[in-house]
Design an enzyme around this catalytic site. Structure first.
Site, short mmCIF file in Angstrom:
data_model
loop_
_atom_site.label_atom_id
_atom_site.label_comp_id
_atom_site.label_asym_id
_atom_site.label_seq_id
_atom_site.Cartn_x
_atom_site.Cartn_y
_atom_site.Cartn_z
N GLU A 75 0.76 -1.23 0.08
CA GLU A 75 -0.16 -0.24 -0.02
C GLU A 75 1.03 1.07 0.08
OE1 GLU A 75 -2.82 0.92 -0.94
OE2 GLU A 75 -4.10 1.35 1.00
N THR B 190 -3.88 8.64 -4.77
CA THR B 190 -3.89 8.75 -3.29
C THR B 190 -2.77 9.64 -2.97
OG1 THR B 190 -5.04 6.68 -2.90
CG2 THR B 190 -3.89 7.81 -1.01
#
Ligand code: HSE
Length: 305
Positions: free
Chosen positions: A128, A180
């Protein structure tokens, strides 16, 4: 067993007021990953989807997550991944988390479940990090554990899974990409104490709303005065979408993760389909392509197929 296929679901991080500390698992959409034990050292990746994700292990979220698994075991030398993603990267519904969570759960199964869930979250977080440039477990934790999760700390891992009420989530995903990492860079590093107080109040009240099945409390706690005012500028027709959904009976909602997906929470299926239609109507007047989903909370997270 040498090969396993998993279903890795989308997730909604932040849940509006709980930036980086709250997330929940959806049933729809989901990715599929087939992971096999390999005799070759390292991780090989084959993409069956059209997202053109890198196939070099240390540049790919799945690759980084499994390299992290390999660093922690001598039982196998490597893994092969066949990736069939349906969650578009940069969608705000946890595409990278589904990748990282999916492959680590699959690998653990092949290894005889030697790692506990905290360890799996740690490995998946490495993947991530590659996508978002920050360590946040609010997609990874619900993707692995299912349900609604609270992230008290990601280092060391301290995650609480709470009871989930029956709720319907309507998601509108405009087919534009917001990375993101970019959506994190535009946020302030400091906020006023008065803002923090309001945000804490909403976050704790939202948790109470979930635990007590108090739909009205859930609705009025879904307020974000810190992140939404900044990130909503990146999402075309954001306010119109939200207002149309609220007028059609949604309890509340906001930006899913770092966007561009927008989610609205509804107390039953009929309201959810009215809300979906109202949101579709807003985007139908624009030239932006979009997808919608209606999902309940997925209590299981990644599962074997
Ligand atoms: N909490 C993260 C963020 C989630 O909002 O940046 C990203 O999906």
């Amino acid at each position: 067993m040498n090969t396993v296929t998993v279903k890795a679901p989308a997730t909604i991080a932040n849940l509006v007021c709980g930036f980086d500390i709250m997330g929940l698992c959806l049933n729809e959409p989901f990715d599929e990953f087939t992971v096999s034990i390999s005799k070759t050292v390292g991780v090989s990746i084959t993409n069956l989807d059209n997202f053109n994700l890198p196939t070099i292990a240390n540049q790919n979220v799945c690759g980084v997550a499994l390299l992290s698994v390999l660093k922690n075991t001598t039982l196998v030398k490597g893994f092969d991944i066949i990736s069939n993603k349906k969650i578009m990267p940069g969608s705000g519904i946890g595409s990278s988390a589904a990748s990282a969570a999916g492959v680590v759960v699959a690998a653990n199964y092949l290894l005889g479940n030697i790692f506990d869930q905290d360890k799996l979250i740690e490995f998946a977080l490495e993947g991530e990090f590659l996508a978002s440039g920050g360590k946040h477990a609010d997609n990874i934790a619900p993707a692995i554990l299912g349900g609604i999760t609270l992230i008290r700390s990601h280092s060391p891992i301290d995650i609480i899974k709470i009871a989930s009420p029956e709720l319907y989530f309507v998601i509108l995903h405009p087919q534009i990409e917001i990375k993101t990492s970019d959506a994190r860079k535009i946020l302030p590093q400091k906020i006023e104490l008065s803002q923090a107080i309001q945000q804490w109040a909403n976050t704790s009240a939202l948790v109470a709303g979930f635990l007590q099945n108090d739909y009205e409390l859930i609705g009025r706690s879904l307020q974000d005065i810190v992140v939404e005012p900044i990130r909503s500028r990146l999402i075309p027709y954001y306010l119109q979408l939200k207002n149309a959904a609220l007028q059609s009976g949604a309890l509340g909602g906001g930006i899913s993760g770092s966007g561009p997906s927008v989610f609205m929470v509804c107390k039953d299926k009929n309201i959810a389909s009215n809300v979906e239609q109202a949101m579709k109507n807003i985007y139908a007047t624009t030239n932006i392509k979009f997808k919608t989903y209606i999902s309940t909370i997925n209590p299981n997270g990644v599962i074997l197929m």
